[in-house]
Design a protein around this motif. Structure first.
Motif, mmCIF file in Angstrom:
data_model
loop_
_atom_site.group_PDB
_atom_site.id
_atom_site.type_symbol
_atom_site.label_atom_id
_atom_site.label_comp_id
_atom_site.label_asym_id
_atom_site.label_seq_id
_atom_site.Cartn_x
_atom_site.Cartn_y
_atom_site.Cartn_z
ATOM 1 N N TYR A 16 10.406 -34.796 -41.315
ATOM 2 C CA TYR A 16 11.325 -35.914 -41.092
ATOM 3 C C TYR A 16 10.614 -37.242 -41.284
ATOM 4 C CZ TYR A 16 13.723 -39.475 -38.294
ATOM 5 O OH TYR A 16 14.285 -40.649 -37.869
ATOM 6 N N ARG A 20 11.577 -40.033 -43.959
ATOM 7 C CA ARG A 20 11.876 -41.390 -43.487
ATOM 8 C C ARG A 20 11.088 -42.426 -44.269
ATOM 9 N NH1 ARG A 20 10.092 -45.267 -40.181
ATOM 10 N NH2 ARG A 20 11.668 -46.476 -39.033
ATOM 11 N N ASP A 23 12.733 -42.797 -47.548
ATOM 12 C CA ASP A 23 14.000 -43.516 -47.388
ATOM 13 C C ASP A 23 13.780 -45.018 -47.242
ATOM 14 O OD1 ASP A 23 16.755 -43.939 -46.978
ATOM 15 O OD2 ASP A 23 16.546 -43.729 -44.811
ATOM 16 N N GLY A 24 12.655 -45.398 -46.662
ATOM 17 C CA GLY A 24 12.412 -46.811 -46.382
ATOM 18 C C GLY A 24 11.703 -47.570 -47.486
ATOM 19 N N HIS A 29 16.428 -48.272 -43.933
ATOM 20 C CA HIS A 29 16.582 -46.842 -43.688
ATOM 21 C C HIS A 29 18.061 -46.496 -43.581
ATOM 22 C CE1 HIS A 29 12.275 -46.254 -43.035
ATOM 23 N NE2 HIS A 29 12.303 -47.399 -42.361
ATOM 24 N N TRP A 35 18.570 -40.354 -45.476
ATOM 25 C CA TRP A 35 18.836 -40.538 -44.042
ATOM 26 C C TRP A 35 19.404 -39.262 -43.437
ATOM 27 C CZ3 TRP A 35 18.541 -44.408 -40.248
ATOM 28 C CH2 TRP A 35 19.328 -44.213 -39.115
ATOM 29 N N GLY A 38 16.815 -36.343 -43.508
ATOM 30 C CA GLY A 38 15.779 -36.591 -42.516
ATOM 31 C C GLY A 38 16.245 -36.301 -41.105
ATOM 32 N N HIS A 39 17.447 -36.731 -40.783
ATOM 33 C CA HIS A 39 17.933 -36.525 -39.420
ATOM 34 C C HIS A 39 18.360 -35.081 -39.162
ATOM 35 C CE1 HIS A 39 17.795 -40.898 -39.200
ATOM 36 N NE2 HIS A 39 17.834 -40.745 -37.890
ATOM 37 N N ASP A 94 23.160 -40.181 -35.079
ATOM 38 C CA ASP A 94 22.586 -40.761 -36.299
ATOM 39 C C ASP A 94 23.101 -40.052 -37.549
ATOM 40 O OD1 ASP A 94 21.185 -42.736 -35.025
ATOM 41 O OD2 ASP A 94 19.276 -41.663 -35.005
ATOM 42 N N ASP A 174 6.651 -45.575 -38.639
ATOM 43 C CA ASP A 174 6.038 -45.166 -39.900
ATOM 44 C C ASP A 174 4.856 -44.227 -39.673
ATOM 45 O OD1 ASP A 174 7.866 -46.595 -41.337
ATOM 46 O OD2 ASP A 174 6.559 -48.325 -41.696
#
Length: 210
Positions: A16, A20, A23-24, A29, A35, A38-39, A94, A174
């Motif tokens: 994850y 993330r 994604d960033g 994000h 997203w 990852g969640h 989320d 991060d």
């Protein structure tokens, strides 16, 4: 199953963290596939941490010699489980927000709308709830380090590594992959260490010898 959870829970958390970071790369994000993926990984990790908590509780009970220690382990386990449930709620919300939102602004708006869902407890409780999971997990590892026979150095290092992992994640999300790796290292010994079984009673040994 609990042994698998000791590996998979931090492994999915690490995955994850990597997703993330990907994604960033554009400076924000979510929302979007990264997203959501990852969640979903995060949710799977949290559910597996339920197996970790159960496994640690069983080990502490097996190593404890008195009622007080077992009661303390039970209270700590409940604390960790309550915190884990709060964490699961965060992950589910989320995921829902990410699936419904069309852009970052709508994601923020939906997150605020769902902040107190379900509206049965004050929002502050939902916000601090996940901390109980972290405290409970560390406390279970400390209890095991105190009660476990043999290999004390390994047992003592586990809560230290978990604390370092959580501190890294708290300082900067991060650092989630690094924090998850530390937690993984802390839990690996618990996939192989077993509490020695109690020695056979004299009469049993005598019967076997006869």
């Amino acid at each position: 199953m609990s042994r698998i959870a000791f590996h998979l829970a931090p492994a999915l958390m690490l995955a994850y963290g990597v997703v993330r970071l990907i994604d960033g790369r554009d400076g924000q994000h979510g929302p979007g596939p990264a997203w959501t993926v990852g969640h979903v990984l995060f949710l799977g990790s949290l559910l597996l941490y339920g197996g970790v908590i159960a496994g640690l509780y069983g080990r502490v009970r097996a190593a404890s010699g008195g009622t007080a220690s077992r009661v303390a382990a039970g209270v700590t386990t409940v604390l960790a489980a309550v915190g884990l449930a709060a964490f699961v709620r965060v992950a589910v919300i989320d995921i829902v927000v990410g699936l419904r939102a069309a852009d970052a602004a709508e994601k923020s708006m939906l997150a605020d709308r769902y902040a107190d869902v379900p509206a049965v407890l004050p929002q502050a409780i939902y916000e601090i709830g996940p901390v109980f999971f972290m405290l409970g997990l560390v406390a279970l590892l400390v209890q095991f380090a105190v009660t476990a026979p043999g290999r004390k150095a390994v047992a003592v290092m586990s809560p230290v590594l978990v604390v370092l992992g959580f501190v890294a994640i708290t300082i900067n999300l991060d650092l989630l992959p690094a924090g998850a790796a530390l937690i993984w290292l802390a839990l690996v010994p618990h996939t192989r260490d077993q509490v020695p079984s109690s020695p056979a009673r004299p009469e049993t040994s005598a019967r076997v010898a006869a």
